[in-house]
Design an enzyme around this catalytic site. Structure first.
Site, short mmCIF file in Angstrom:
data_model
loop_
_atom_site.label_atom_id
_atom_site.label_comp_id
_atom_site.label_asym_id
_atom_site.label_seq_id
_atom_site.Cartn_x
_atom_site.Cartn_y
_atom_site.Cartn_z
N ASP A 67 0.81 -1.22 0.00
CA ASP A 67 0.00 0.00 0.00
C ASP A 67 0.84 1.27 0.00
O ASP A 67 2.06 1.22 0.19
CB ASP A 67 -0.98 -0.01 1.20
CG ASP A 67 -0.32 -0.43 2.50
OD1 ASP A 67 0.92 -0.42 2.58
OD2 ASP A 67 -1.05 -0.79 3.44
N ASN A 134 -7.75 -2.73 14.21
CA ASN A 134 -9.14 -3.07 13.86
C ASN A 134 -9.21 -4.28 12.92
O ASN A 134 -10.25 -4.57 12.34
CB ASN A 134 -9.85 -1.86 13.22
CG ASN A 134 -9.22 -1.42 11.90
OD1 ASN A 134 -8.29 -2.07 11.40
ND2 ASN A 134 -9.72 -0.34 11.32
N HIS A 136 -7.40 -4.73 10.12
CA HIS A 136 -7.13 -4.52 8.69
C HIS A 136 -5.82 -5.17 8.26
O HIS A 136 -4.90 -5.34 9.05
CB HIS A 136 -7.22 -3.04 8.29
CG HIS A 136 -6.09 -2.16 8.70
ND1 HIS A 136 -6.28 -0.92 9.28
CD2 HIS A 136 -4.75 -2.30 8.59
CE1 HIS A 136 -5.11 -0.35 9.50
NE2 HIS A 136 -4.17 -1.16 9.10
N GLU A 141 -9.72 -1.92 5.14
CA GLU A 141 -10.42 -1.63 6.38
C GLU A 141 -11.64 -2.54 6.53
O GLU A 141 -12.08 -3.17 5.56
CB GLU A 141 -10.87 -0.16 6.37
CG GLU A 141 -9.71 0.84 6.33
CD GLU A 141 -9.04 1.05 7.69
OE1 GLU A 141 -9.01 0.10 8.51
OE2 GLU A 141 -8.53 2.15 7.93
C1 GLP Z 1 -0.73 0.40 8.49
C2 GLP Z 1 -0.33 -0.47 7.32
C3 GLP Z 1 -0.55 -1.93 7.61
C4 GLP Z 1 0.04 -2.27 8.96
C5 GLP Z 1 -0.65 -1.48 10.03
C6 GLP Z 1 -0.17 -1.79 11.43
O1 GLP Z 1 -2.09 0.67 8.52
N1 GLP Z 1 -1.01 -0.12 6.12
O2 GLP Z 1 0.03 -2.70 6.58
O3 GLP Z 1 -0.11 -3.65 9.21
O4 GLP Z 1 -0.39 -0.12 9.76
O5 GLP Z 1 0.90 -0.96 11.78
P1 GLP Z 1 1.94 -1.28 12.88
O6 GLP Z 1 2.76 -2.41 12.39
O7 GLP Z 1 2.75 -0.03 13.00
O8 GLP Z 1 1.18 -1.60 14.11
#
Ligand code: GLP
Length: 245
Positions: A67, A134, A136, A141
């Site tokens: 992404d 959440n 995702h 989402e």
């Molecule tokens: C973002 C990314 C996800 C990731 C998520 C969790 O939203 N698009 O790919 O898994 O954050 O982030 P973190 O690893 O910092 O908790």
């Protein structure tokens, strides 16, 4: 799904890196699906260390990231493009021409179509994932349909808050409100999936993913339908699990 509850984040990241390194050693032309966020940073550090110490070769590896924020390009320090070079690509011998991150600027629909076409030609061998609090995956989402492919996403308020805290110095206004993300169908098309989750803040999402029903309301739960998933969590992220793993 194979679930590994590691003693701590450090060990979990080492185990995760080993899976990717072994994959690359077994197939030097591996196609990696890569993720951003705080979760994979230690795993990437371990890949870099291994590359320096053991010379694991990435010259023929290709990568496709999950992404990118809408409005940020590779010149922006908070872009996921920049993140990937900072934490991984600058430190291994991957060919910059072989790395792909969704484009979040310009004609977004054309960029999504081109990414989907590229993914059709290049089936990901191993897709690395984190998980949002959440549930995702990528930026898919809650409510994202299972047949979704690369698309523009409106980020949920909770995701904007999470990502402001972690990457934008707490400034929610600085976090883009949209992103371009691989869809659920793109992720499910990978041959293998490796998902990492750390900390208490992920415990509820991890419980839903592994022990809840499969529902678009918790996008990661669809991974129950994938034939080859490894989940590596630390004890805090595993704290709500009821089954023994
Ligand atoms: C973002 C990314 C996800 C990731 C998520 C969790 O939203 N698009 O790919 O898994 O954050 O982030 P973190 O690893 O910092 O908790």
């Amino acid at each position: 799904m194979k679930v590994i509850v590691a003693e701590n984040r450090e060990i979990a990241s080492q185990e995760g890196a080993k899976i990717i390194i072994d994959q690359v050693k077994n197939n030097p032309e591996t196609i990696l699906g890569l993720a951003t966020g705080t979760t994979p940073i230690d795993l990437y550090n371990n890949m870099v260390k291994d590359h320096k110490e053991n010379g694991t070769d990435y010259s023929k590896v290709k990568s496709y990231n999950l992404d990118e924020y809408v409005g940020l390009d590779g010149t922006h320090p908070q872009s996921y493009y920049c993140f990937m070079f900072e934490h991984l690509f600058n430190h291994i011998n991957i060919n910059p021409e072989n790395v792909h991150v969704p484009v979040g600027k310009g004609d977004l629909q054309a960029a999504c179509n081109a990414y989907n076409d590229a993914l059709k030609q290049n089936q990901v061998d191993i897709q690395l994932l984190g998980i949002g609090s959440n549930g995702h995956i990528g930026f898919n989402e809650p409510g994202t349909p299972a047949d979704s492919v690369t698309h523009v996403v409106d980020l949920k308020e909770s995701t904007i808050k999470d990502n402001a805290r972690l990457f934008f110095n707490g400034d929610e206004d600085a976090v883009p409100k949209q992103a371009v993300s691989m869809g659920i169908a793109n992720i499910m098309n990978a041959k293998k999936v490796l998902l990492l989750a750390f900390g208490e803040g992920k415990a509820k999402a991890v419980k839903g993913m592994l022990e809840g029903e499969v529902t678009p309301e918790l996008p990661a739960s669809i991974l129950q339908n994938h034939p080859d998933v490894t989940v590596i969590v630390d004890k805090a992220a595993a704290s709500l699990l009821e089954k023994q793993y």
